[in-house]
Design a protein around this motif. Structure first.
Motif: not given
Length: 410
Positions: A115-120, A136-142, A165-171
């Motif tokens: 689910e996290l991958a799809r959200l990215t 903006g509000p989506m980034l800290a929880p992700m 994790f790397g994909t989230v951090a890059y985003g």
């Protein structure tokens, strides 16, 4: 000529004059330090000439001992814009998550990895369309969820956890950099790089290096490091580039290198040619093995970066020759389409064709308003046109645009 009063205007040259005066140095001393002529400094400071290249902006910032943000003031003004307030309000939470590496007081159960991958992918699309208020509000929880997965991963899912994790951090890094939070963006990019090295994933390594290169491009004196980072990573992973995501992220390293080269005053074409060659490989690429992608990359985007490099080298004729061969609908997102029209607007302005420049900037703003209204080249250009254009322009669409981008008081 315009009825606009210059004393009402806001432009980078005015801030240059203010900081120079506080430093107690003359225009000639500043010119010598920046490698410019005294007459150019005088024209910048009086608003007779816009500061319309990254190279000049970096030179002035370095000579004055300040950051680009100190000269442009764009981030502070943007924080007052209701359209982007949601993003800025979320930054303290993002900062806390990065400092604590996810060890924060968040009692939610983490989203499953899939689910996290799809959200990215959802966030990437919003970011590419420059809807920063939404993401903006989506980034800290992700980011919190991504940290929890890598902290709790066992040997069976560690690689997958670090890849997501790397994909989230890059985003997160990309969004923060775009809104002017360069130091915090660097922290996120370093986390993306740490994850990429953990799993030795070429696409993740390329994405992290691309982000770091973009951040360094905003700092005086860091251009050689930006080029070394992007091309050093490109050289290390070149032999392993096979999947679509690897080709995309590797190709973006060469596009980034082309912009650094143009900003340094050298030839960007070798990097652009390599990027074009990589874009030609996409149709036969292997399926992805990593979440890391850069779906903006492709033949159309290479042409767009070629236009941007030409603008940086002050070659408006080349921009206007390239533009008709690129259908903006072929560009993959609103951010790229906006940039296409911004470059056309800047090229027309360099040729003193203000009416066509205004038309192009209005099309750019329509595509990605949150992005375009905060771009320093757009604000400089619009302010300059307000000072020099005919009254029938300044009292109409140009005057309204000037107020929206914040170069005149509302």
């Amino acid at each position: 000529m315009s009825h606009f009063q210059p004393e009402d205007d806001r432009y980078v040259g005015r801030q240059v004059r203010t900081i120079r005066a506080r430093r107690g140095i003359s225009q000639q001393v500043l010119a010598d330090r920046a490698g410019l002529s005294r007459s150019a400094i005088a024209k910048f400071e009086t608003g007779l000439r816009p500061i319309d290249s990254r190279r000049t902006l970096l030179a002035l910032a370095s000579a004055l001992g300040v950051t680009i943000g100190d000269l442009t003031g764009s981030q502070e003004q943007e924080k007052l814009d209701p359209a982007t307030a949601g993003f800025h309000a979320a930054v303290p939470d993002i900062e806390t998550v990065l400092w604590a590496r996810g060890n924060v007081t968040d009692t939610r159960p983490p989203r499953p990895l899939d689910e996290l991958a799809r959200l990215t992918h959802t966030v990437t699309k919003l970011r590419n369309d420059c809807d920063y208020a939404a993401i903006g509000p989506m980034l800290a929880p992700m980011l919190t969820d991504a940290y929890r997965h890598v902290h709790e991963a066992d040997s069976s899912n560690a690689e997958r956890a670090y890849d997501v994790f790397g994909t989230v951090a890059y985003g997160v890094a990309s969004a923060l950099r775009a809104r002017g939070y360069h130091a915090l963006a660097w922290s996120a990019a370093e986390e993306a790089d740490r994850a990429a090295r953990r799993i030795a994933a070429p696409a993740q390594l390329a994405a992290a290096a691309f982000s770091q290169g973009q951040i360094m491009l905003s700092r005086p004196g860091a251009l050689p490091a930006a080029l070394a980072t992007t091309m050093g990573t490109a050289d290390r992973i070149a032999a392993d580039v096979r999947t679509a995501g690897e080709i995309e992220t590797y190709g973006m390293l060469h596009l980034q290198a082309s912009m650094v080269a143009a900003t340094m005053g050298s030839d960007p074409e070798p990097h652009l040619a390599e990027a074009a060659e990589q874009a030609g490989r996409l149709t036969e690429a292997r399926p992805n093995t990593s979440e890391a992608r850069n779906e903006s990359f492709g033949p159309a985007n290479v042409t767009l970066w070629r236009m941007s490099a030409a603008i940086e080298r002050r070659e408006p004729g080349q921009v206007l020759e390239l533009a008709p061969g690129l259908d903006p609908s072929e560009l993959p997102n609103e951010g790229r389409r906006a940039q296409y029209f911004v470059e056309i607007g800047r090229a027309h302005a360099m040729q003193r064709n203000h009416r066509d420049a205004l038309y192009a900037l209005l099309r750019a703003e329509h595509a990605a308003p949150q992005h375009v209204r905060t771009l320093t080249p757009v604000r400089e250009l619009v302010g300059h046109m307000m000072r020099t254009a005919r009254r029938n322009l300044t009292s109409g669409d140009l005057g309204k645009l000037a107020r929206r981008v914040g170069v005149v008081p509302t």
